[in-house]
Scaffold this motif. Structure first.
Motif, PDB file in Angstrom:
ATOM      1  N   ALA A  88       0.836  -1.212   0.000  1.00 37.03           N
ATOM      2  CA  ALA A  88       0.000   0.000   0.000  1.00 37.03           C
ATOM      3  C   ALA A  88       0.868   1.257   0.000  1.00 37.03           C
ATOM      4  O   ALA A  88       0.530   2.260  -0.641  1.00 37.03           O
ATOM      5  CB  ALA A  88      -0.928  -0.005   1.213  1.00 37.03           C
ATOM      6  N   SER A  89       1.992   1.218   0.701  1.00 38.35           N
ATOM      7  CA  SER A  89       2.899   2.363   0.720  1.00 38.35           C
ATOM      8  C   SER A  89       3.447   2.645  -0.666  1.00 38.35           C
ATOM      9  O   SER A  89       3.584   3.808  -1.083  1.00 38.35           O
ATOM     10  CB  SER A  89       4.059   2.106   1.693  1.00 38.35           C
ATOM     11  OG  SER A  89       3.594   1.942   3.019  1.00 38.35           O
ATOM     12  N   VAL A  90       3.748   1.577  -1.426  1.00 38.55           N
ATOM     13  CA  VAL A  90       4.238   1.742  -2.793  1.00 38.55           C
ATOM     14  C   VAL A  90       3.163   2.361  -3.680  1.00 38.55           C
ATOM     15  O   VAL A  90       3.445   3.240  -4.504  1.00 38.55           O
ATOM     16  CB  VAL A  90       4.707   0.385  -3.361  1.00 38.55           C
ATOM     17  CG1 VAL A  90       4.932   0.461  -4.869  1.00 38.55           C
ATOM     18  CG2 VAL A  90       5.994  -0.055  -2.669  1.00 38.55           C
ATOM     19  N   LEU A  91       1.907   1.936  -3.506  1.00 39.71           N
ATOM     20  CA  LEU A  91       0.809   2.525  -4.287  1.00 39.71           C
ATOM     21  C   LEU A  91       0.723   4.028  -4.049  1.00 39.71           C
ATOM     22  O   LEU A  91       0.576   4.819  -4.987  1.00 39.71           O
ATOM     23  CB  LEU A  91      -0.516   1.858  -3.914  1.00 39.71           C
ATOM     24  CG  LEU A  91      -0.733   0.421  -4.389  1.00 39.71           C
ATOM     25  CD1 LEU A  91      -2.060  -0.111  -3.859  1.00 39.71           C
ATOM     26  CD2 LEU A  91      -0.690   0.327  -5.900  1.00 39.71           C
ATOM     27  N   ILE A  92       0.820   4.429  -2.781  1.00 35.96           N
ATOM     28  CA  ILE A  92       0.749   5.852  -2.452  1.00 35.96           C
ATOM     29  C   ILE A  92       1.940   6.596  -3.050  1.00 35.96           C
ATOM     30  O   ILE A  92       1.797   7.664  -3.655  1.00 35.96           O
ATOM     31  CB  ILE A  92       0.706   6.046  -0.925  1.00 35.96           C
ATOM     32  CG1 ILE A  92      -0.578   5.446  -0.346  1.00 35.96           C
ATOM     33  CG2 ILE A  92       0.803   7.528  -0.561  1.00 35.96           C
ATOM     34  CD1 ILE A  92      -0.607   5.405   1.169  1.00 35.96           C
ATOM     35  N   ALA A  93       3.135   6.021  -2.883  1.00 38.34           N
ATOM     36  CA  ALA A  93       4.351   6.688  -3.356  1.00 38.34           C
ATOM     37  C   ALA A  93       4.325   6.903  -4.856  1.00 38.34           C
ATOM     38  O   ALA A  93       4.682   7.983  -5.351  1.00 38.34           O
ATOM     39  CB  ALA A  93       5.574   5.860  -2.960  1.00 38.34           C
ATOM     40  N   ARG A  94       3.894   5.902  -5.599  1.00 36.56           N
ATOM     41  CA  ARG A  94       3.857   6.048  -7.057  1.00 36.56           C
ATOM     42  C   ARG A  94       2.776   7.036  -7.484  1.00 36.56           C
ATOM     43  O   ARG A  94       2.952   7.748  -8.472  1.00 36.56           O
ATOM     44  CB  ARG A  94       3.637   4.684  -7.701  1.00 36.56           C
ATOM     45  CG  ARG A  94       4.894   3.812  -7.586  1.00 36.56           C
ATOM     46  CD  ARG A  94       4.832   2.571  -8.419  1.00 36.56           C
ATOM     47  NE  ARG A  94       6.150   1.911  -8.418  1.00 36.56           N
ATOM     48  CZ  ARG A  94       6.328   0.608  -8.357  1.00 36.56           C
ATOM     49  NH1 ARG A  94       5.293  -0.199  -8.318  1.00 36.56           N
ATOM     50  NH2 ARG A  94       7.547   0.099  -8.363  1.00 36.56           N
TER      51      ARG A  94
END
Length: 463
Positions: free
Chosen positions: A266-272
């Motif tokens: 989920a953190s990667v989704l937000i970051a991208r």
């Protein structure tokens, strides 16, 4: 070979026989095979593959000899430009048979590799021969030889790809319609570069400086491959460190098994969605995965307690961000992730812990992980709470935006989920509560990252 399926054995035998038939003319009397050039190129390719096979040389190179298939294809493509097709096929054999094999059965795999490369190099050399071949290596023929080299590299790539797909069908029983999927484009890109390096090697080989000058093309390539291998070894070590730490937390706190990986995702989704650079995205993924590593310092009886926490137990739980920061303090590659581990329970209104930071004073990575952490806690089924629908979780995150969560991170997660969706899973080893929830009476959503933090009133928005 008995361990191989019959179709794979048949494919292997056919490829080996074809390679032998195509290379045989170079061995006939009166073939005028340039044995000196052939021997030098064959020995050069074999020497390039040797460090990956030889433990002693591998240790001398720091245990990071270039191991990737195709690293030394420029030598073979130079052979395709310098030698007749049959001789070029022979040049591939010693190195292919000496190359390192990671999986068993090793013998059949080496034979397949040798046959595959001999066929591909023969096809590339035949293409070069039809387009002018060695005669085009003169400096005056520069534009022409460039096209010859690119054509030879393309044919080399096509043959390797065709054979790779064929062995997938025969040995792995993959459907023919999917066996070649994803093989050609990466191979063409890599082999085009190899073809250009092979062209430079061939031109220098034919120059007044002789074969020794060709090594100046291969030496920088070998060094770059060695550096690339070092990078992958280091990356694998990083991944191994992360996995070991996460497994330790999962073993201690079975309530949240799998939670860490999903928070990282989920953190990667937000970051991208925020447009972060890929190197920061990777570090942020580590931050999400390791955000609860401090639970290793919390007594197991407190983590697994089913009932309400006492004030003293709650104070112990609230130390886990600081414990986590101490655990990862010496792991240099984590970078900004360390701040996220320490501050992921801070709140935008300053009422969080451990230091009561507020607003933009909270590190950006910590604000991302806080939202990802809360979202997964709400959408995962555990022994103490049922999973909420994604829409319900997003509604709660929006309600708490500005007080507990950074609104920008909440909006980024909502946009990413709308684009990519989300798959939830049961993370507890225990079954979910069997008693049905009365109609219209959902249990209160809990967006606070983990059960262990204990209940706390939802922040109010507005006056």
């Amino acid at each position: 070979m008995m361990a191989l399926p019959a179709a794979a054995r048949g494919t292997l035998v056919c490829a080996a026989l074809c390679a032998a038939a195509l290379a045989a003319p170079a061995l006939r009397p009166g073939a005028h095979t340039p044995w000196t050039t052939l021997a030098l190129l064959a020995a050069l390719y074999a020497c390039c593959e040797l460090p990956a096979r030889c433990r002693l040389l591998g240790r001398a190179l720091g245990g990071a000899a270039p191991l990737g298939a195709g690293t030394f294809f420029p030598v073979l493509l130079a052979a395709a430009l310098l030698l007749p097709p049959a001789a070029a096929a022979l040049a591939a054999l010693p190195g292919a048979l000496a190359a390192r094999v990671e999986q068993r059965p090793a013998g059949p795999r080496r034979v397949w590799r040798a046959a595959q490369l001999a066929l591909a190099v023969w096809a590339a050399a035949r293409t070069a021969e039809l387009l002018g071949g060695p005669a085009a290596l003169a400096p005056a023929q520069f534009p022409r030889i460039l096209l010859v080299a690119l054509a030879a590299a393309a044919v080399f790539s096509l043959v390797l790809t065709a054979l790779d797909g064929a062995i997938r069908v025969a040995a792995e029983r993959r459907p023919a319609r999917t066996a070649w999927r994803g093989l050609l484009a990466p191979a063409l890109a890599a082999h085009t570069v190899h073809g250009l390096a092979g062209l430079m090697t061939a031109v220098l080989w034919r120059s007044a400086y002789g074969p020794a000058a060709a090594l100046f093309v291969l030496l920088p390539m070998y060094i770059s491959c060695w550096v690339f291998a070092q990078y992958h070894r280091e990356r694998a070590a990083h991944q191994g460190t992360i996995r070991a730490l996460v497994q330790a937390v999962d073993l201690k706190d079975t309530y949240t098994r799998g939670h860490s990986e999903r928070v990282g995702r989920a953190s990667v989704l937000i970051a991208r969605e925020l447009g972060m650079a890929e190197d920061r995205v990777e570090i942020l993924r580590f931050a999400g995965i390791l955000h609860d590593i401090g639970k290793l310092g919390v007594p197991t009886r407190v983590l697994r307690k089913d009932g309400p926490l006492t004030p003293e137990e709650r104070r112990v739980i609230e130390l886990h961000p600081e414990y986590g920061h101490e655990i990862v303090r010496g792991i240099g590659f984590l970078g900004e992730a360390r701040a996220a581990i320490l501050h992921h329970h801070e709140r935008m209104d300053g009422s969080g812990y451990p230091y009561g930071l507020r607003g933009d004073g909270i590190p950006e990575f910590a604000r991302v992980v806080a939202v990802a952490d809360a979202f997964d806690a709400m959408t995962s089924t555990r022994s103490y709470s049922r999973a909420r629908p994604v829409d319900t979780a997003l509604t709660e995150l929006r309600r708490c935006a500005g007080t507990q969560f950074d609104p920008r991170m909440v909006h980024a997660l909502a946009r990413a989920l709308d684009r990519h969706g989300w798959q939830t899973a049961v993370t507890s080893d225990e079954p979910a509560p069997a008693a049905p929830t009365p109609a219209g009476a959902l249990p209160a959503p809990r967006p606070y990252a983990d059960r262990a933090a204990g209940p706390r009133p939802a922040p109010r928005t507005g006056p």
